[in-house]
Design a protein around this motif. Structure first.
Motif, PDB file in Angstrom:
ATOM      1  N   GLY A  63       0.813  -1.216   0.000  1.00 49.11           N
ATOM      2  CA  GLY A  63       0.000   0.000   0.000  1.00 49.11           C
ATOM      3  C   GLY A  63       0.842   1.259   0.000  1.00 49.11           C
ATOM      4  N   THR A  64       1.893   1.276   0.828  1.00 50.51           N
ATOM      5  CA  THR A  64       2.755   2.459   0.928  1.00 50.51           C
ATOM      6  C   THR A  64       3.532   2.695  -0.355  1.00 50.51           C
ATOM      7  OG1 THR A  64       3.003   2.091   3.318  1.00 50.51           O
ATOM      8  CG2 THR A  64       4.609   3.542   2.248  1.00 50.51           C
ATOM      9  N   VAL A  65       4.179   1.638  -0.863  1.00 47.85           N
ATOM     10  CA  VAL A  65       4.975   1.764  -2.087  1.00 47.85           C
ATOM     11  C   VAL A  65       4.089   2.111  -3.275  1.00 47.85           C
ATOM     12  CG1 VAL A  65       6.458   0.533  -3.718  1.00 47.85           C
ATOM     13  CG2 VAL A  65       6.792   0.221  -1.257  1.00 47.85           C
ATOM     14  N   GLY A  66       2.917   1.463  -3.361  1.00 47.24           N
ATOM     15  CA  GLY A  66       1.994   1.740  -4.458  1.00 47.24           C
ATOM     16  C   GLY A  66       1.499   3.173  -4.430  1.00 47.24           C
ATOM     17  N   PHE A  67       1.158   3.669  -3.236  1.00 40.54           N
ATOM     18  CA  PHE A  67       0.693   5.051  -3.096  1.00 40.54           C
ATOM     19  C   PHE A  67       1.779   6.039  -3.515  1.00 40.54           C
ATOM     20  CE2 PHE A  67       0.606   8.904  -0.479  1.00 40.54           C
ATOM     21  CZ  PHE A  67      -0.621   9.439  -0.852  1.00 40.54           C
ATOM     22  N   LEU A  68       2.993   5.836  -2.999  1.00 34.00           N
ATOM     23  CA  LEU A  68       4.090   6.764  -3.311  1.00 34.00           C
ATOM     24  C   LEU A  68       4.464   6.712  -4.791  1.00 34.00           C
ATOM     25  CD1 LEU A  68       6.380   6.227  -0.178  1.00 34.00           C
ATOM     26  CD2 LEU A  68       4.922   8.200  -0.686  1.00 34.00           C
ATOM     27  N   PHE A  69       4.481   5.500  -5.361  1.00 31.47           N
ATOM     28  CA  PHE A  69       4.822   5.355  -6.776  1.00 31.47           C
ATOM     29  C   PHE A  69       3.820   6.098  -7.655  1.00 31.47           C
ATOM     30  CE2 PHE A  69       4.638   3.199 -10.885  1.00 31.47           C
ATOM     31  CZ  PHE A  69       5.982   3.163 -11.236  1.00 31.47           C
ATOM     32  N   LEU A  70       2.539   5.914  -7.379  1.00 23.01           N
ATOM     33  CA  LEU A  70       1.512   6.591  -8.180  1.00 23.01           C
ATOM     34  C   LEU A  70       1.505   8.092  -7.918  1.00 23.01           C
ATOM     35  CD1 LEU A  70      -1.427   4.014  -7.890  1.00 23.01           C
ATOM     36  CD2 LEU A  70      -0.154   4.600  -9.952  1.00 23.01           C
ATOM     37  N   LYS A  71       1.778   8.473  -6.677  1.00 21.16           N
ATOM     38  CA  LYS A  71       1.807   9.901  -6.335  1.00 21.16           C
ATOM     39  C   LYS A  71       2.861  10.651  -7.157  1.00 21.16           C
ATOM     40  CE  LYS A  71       2.494  13.067  -2.410  1.00 21.16           C
ATOM     41  NZ  LYS A  71       1.269  13.850  -2.642  1.00 21.16           N
ATOM     42  N   PHE A  72       4.005  10.011  -7.369  1.00 23.06           N
ATOM     43  CA  PHE A  72       5.094  10.677  -8.090  1.00 23.06           C
ATOM     44  C   PHE A  72       5.079  10.420  -9.597  1.00 23.06           C
ATOM     45  CE2 PHE A  72       6.925  10.492  -3.742  1.00 23.06           C
ATOM     46  CZ  PHE A  72       7.144  11.848  -3.567  1.00 23.06           C
ATOM     47  N   THR A  73       4.241   9.491 -10.061  1.00 22.10           N
ATOM     48  CA  THR A  73       4.215   9.210 -11.505  1.00 22.10           C
ATOM     49  C   THR A  73       2.936   9.678 -12.193  1.00 22.10           C
ATOM     50  OG1 THR A  73       3.371   6.962 -11.058  1.00 22.10           O
ATOM     51  CG2 THR A  73       5.758   7.218 -11.358  1.00 22.10           C
ATOM     52  N   LEU A  74       1.853   9.871 -11.432  1.00 21.38           N
ATOM     53  CA  LEU A  74       0.631  10.392 -12.037  1.00 21.38           C
ATOM     54  C   LEU A  74       0.726  11.906 -12.191  1.00 21.38           C
ATOM     55  CD1 LEU A  74      -2.177   8.421 -10.128  1.00 21.38           C
ATOM     56  CD2 LEU A  74      -1.511   8.144 -12.528  1.00 21.38           C
ATOM     57  N   LYS A  75       0.176  12.411 -13.263  1.00 26.97           N
ATOM     58  CA  LYS A  75       0.189  13.855 -13.485  1.00 26.97           C
ATOM     59  C   LYS A  75      -0.739  14.535 -12.487  1.00 26.97           C
ATOM     60  CE  LYS A  75       1.061  13.576 -18.475  1.00 26.97           C
ATOM     61  NZ  LYS A  75       0.509  13.911 -19.824  1.00 26.97           N
ATOM     62  N   PRO A  76      -0.347  15.708 -11.970  1.00 20.25           N
ATOM     63  CA  PRO A  76      -1.231  16.445 -11.069  1.00 20.25           C
ATOM     64  C   PRO A  76      -2.534  16.793 -11.774  1.00 20.25           C
ATOM     65  CG  PRO A  76       0.987  17.364 -11.019  1.00 20.25           C
ATOM     66  CD  PRO A  76       0.953  16.393 -12.161  1.00 20.25           C
ATOM     67  N   ALA A  77      -3.633  16.799 -11.010  1.00 19.67           N
ATOM     68  CA  ALA A  77      -4.922  17.117 -11.609  1.00 19.67           C
ATOM     69  C   ALA A  77      -4.951  18.556 -12.086  1.00 19.67           C
ATOM     70  CB  ALA A  77      -6.036  16.889 -10.569  1.00 19.67           C
ATOM     71  N   LYS A  78      -5.590  18.773 -13.221  1.00 22.22           N
ATOM     72  CA  LYS A  78      -5.692  20.136 -13.766  1.00 22.22           C
ATOM     73  C   LYS A  78      -6.687  20.954 -12.946  1.00 22.22           C
ATOM     74  CE  LYS A  78      -4.601  18.869 -18.528  1.00 22.22           C
ATOM     75  NZ  LYS A  78      -5.089  18.849 -19.934  1.00 22.22           N
ATOM     76  N   VAL A  79      -6.267  22.133 -12.571  1.00 24.14           N
ATOM     77  CA  VAL A  79      -7.129  23.019 -11.798  1.00 24.14           C
ATOM     78  C   VAL A  79      -7.909  23.900 -12.757  1.00 24.14           C
ATOM     79  CG1 VAL A  79      -7.237  24.818 -10.041  1.00 24.14           C
ATOM     80  CG2 VAL A  79      -5.489  23.023  -9.876  1.00 24.14           C
ATOM     81  N   LYS A  80      -9.241  23.861 -12.638  1.00 22.11           N
ATOM     82  CA  LYS A  80     -10.064  24.675 -13.523  1.00 22.11           C
ATOM     83  C   LYS A  80      -9.981  26.146 -13.118  1.00 22.11           C
ATOM     84  CE  LYS A  80     -13.398  21.037 -14.607  1.00 22.11           C
ATOM     85  NZ  LYS A  80     -14.842  20.651 -14.582  1.00 22.11           N
ATOM     86  N   LYS A  81      -9.698  26.990 -14.088  1.00 29.02           N
ATOM     87  CA  LYS A  81      -9.595  28.426 -13.819  1.00 29.02           C
ATOM     88  C   LYS A  81     -10.974  29.038 -13.774  1.00 29.02           C
ATOM     89  CE  LYS A  81      -5.086  28.917 -16.068  1.00 29.02           C
ATOM     90  NZ  LYS A  81      -4.335  29.612 -17.143  1.00 29.02           N
ATOM     91  N   GLU A  82     -11.178  29.863 -12.760  1.00 28.56           N
ATOM     92  CA  GLU A  82     -12.456  30.551 -12.651  1.00 28.56           C
ATOM     93  C   GLU A  82     -12.508  31.696 -13.634  1.00 28.56           C
ATOM     94  OE1 GLU A  82     -13.199  31.783  -8.711  1.00 28.56           O
ATOM     95  OE2 GLU A  82     -13.062  29.793  -7.840  1.00 28.56           O
ATOM     96  N   LYS A  83     -13.651  31.857 -14.290  1.00 26.77           N
ATOM     97  CA  LYS A  83     -13.804  32.934 -15.260  1.00 26.77           C
ATOM     98  C   LYS A  83     -14.095  34.256 -14.581  1.00 26.77           C
ATOM     99  CE  LYS A  83     -15.439  29.919 -18.957  1.00 26.77           C
ATOM    100  NZ  LYS A  83     -16.541  29.644 -19.924  1.00 26.77           N
TER     101      LYS A  83
END
Length: 386
Positions: A366-386
């Motif tokens: 669980g720990t290794v899987g979480f850390l691996f995905l945390k550092f390899t998945l792209k950060p979520a795109k933040v929607k800009k407010e109009k």
């Protein structure tokens, strides 16, 4: 790719249940190693009739857990992520690798020994824990990865159920087994005659459970068999299958599984607990879950895509599959369940060391899987407010 409402509800339920499962495990371990250790552990061995409290939970309440698994599996086959060969192929091959490679690693170390029966222990993936850890990564997790891991865990459970039915059943009492299947046949006739009232199915299911319990085949299999004779219809909210599945989600996630964890992780850890980790059995469990799971899931998925049996979803990369494979190494519930069956005649020491190995392996995975995905998945795109 959009998630169906049913899948989304399932994912959210398993996420919350996984976090509660973790809390229950920690509490149980603390109590088992506190001043009330003897009374606490002894409580779960208290006899209620012919069975202890723990046995009633493992043989009785867990049948309800398997009923829910069966209902979810039925829905996935008819309407969900396993309803088409295209969608199902990748997690099916991944699950196959996640079953064969861990079992192979375990047998490599234990074949011909008294603990070779434990080969089924590192095969399983705990859905609640795996999805609970994945959910901590938030919006950065691609939808396809959620679907892949969930389908993978469900298929893993099918494998575990088959292993329990085939390899961990006692001497068969064929008359009781015949009666259990005769009741199932009667319920199937009710299904075909479009009887949608749940009461006869639940009463019949209780009868199936009783005769299955006394047949030598593990009684929890009744839950899965019962699920497939309950009318599915068109799968809408008005159907018997949907109503029962919806009703069972919260009791299973927030009562039955935490109770199972509390009853089965009450392990008094002695000062020399680490000596048991030198045994081929515990080494096989840890290596099977931590190394065998991600290796098997990734390798079989890669081979299936390479030979053209299926395709990798466009929003996934191979490192995402590897990360999901690491989370697949969280065995916990099913691994502990199979441990109890595999080593029930080998004494409490073997079972306890196996449980400790499962806890350690699941924590590492669980720990290794979480850390691996945390550092390899792209950060979520933040929607800009109009």
């Amino acid at each position: 790719m959009r998630l169906t409402k049913t899948f989304n509800a399932f994912f959210e339920s398993e996420k919350s249940g996984g976090l509660l499962l973790l809390f229950a495990t920690i509490v149980s371990l603390l109590l088992a190693n506190s001043a009330i250790s003897t009374d606490y552990i002894g409580f779960w061995e208290t006899k209620l009739g012919s069975h202890s409290i723990t046995e009633w939970i493992n043989d009785g309440l867990m049948a309800i857990f398997f009923l829910l698994i069966g209902l979810e599996l039925e829905r996935e086959i008819y309407q969900g992520e396993l309803s088409s060969i295209k969608n199902a192929s990748l997690p099916i091959f991944g699950a196959l690798g996640g079953i064969l490679i861990p079992a192979g690693i375990f047998l490599l170390l234990n074949y011909g020994t008294t603990t070779q029966n434990g080969a089924g222990i590192p095969m399983a993936t705990d859905i609640a824990f795996a999805i609970g850890i994945l959910s901590l990564l938030g919006n950065r997790v691609p939808t396809s990865l959620k679907v892949f891991l969930t389908a993978l865990a469900v298929i893993d459970d099918i494998g575990a159920i088959l292993v329990i039915a085939i390899f961990y059943s006692d001497g068969i009492a064929f008359m009781n087994l015949f009666i259990a299947f005769a009741i199932m046949g009667g319920l199937f006739i009710l299904n075909r005659r479009k009887v949608h009232n749940l009461i006869p199915y639940l009463i019949g299911g209780a009868g199936m459970w009783y005769f299955m319990l006394n047949s030598g085949v593990h009684a929890t299999i009744t839950g899965v068999l019962l699920a497939f004779v309950i009318p599915f219809g068109n799968g809408s909210k008005k159907t018997s299958s949907y109503k029962l599945q919806h009703f069972l989600h919260k009791p299973v996630a927030f009562f039955i599984l935490p109770l199972f964890a509390i009853a089965n992780t009450g392990i008094a850890i002695s000062s020399d607990w680490n000596e048991g980790l030198n045994h081929p059995n515990t080494i096989g469990i840890i290596l099977g879950l931590v190394v065998g799971k991600p290796l098997g899931i990734w390798l079989f998925s890669f081979l299936a895509v390479t030979v053209g049996v299926c395709t990798l979803p466009r929003d996934l990369k191979w490192k995402n599959i590897l990360g999901a494979g690491m989370l697949g190494g969280i065995g916990f519930t099913m691994s502990i369940f199979i441990t109890l069956l595999a080593f029930k005649n080998d004494g409490a020491e073997v079972i306890n060391y196996s449980k400790i190995a499962i806890l350690i392996a699941s924590f590492i995975a669980g720990t290794v899987g979480f850390l691996f995905l945390k550092f390899t998945l792209k950060p979520a795109k933040v929607k800009k407010e109009k």
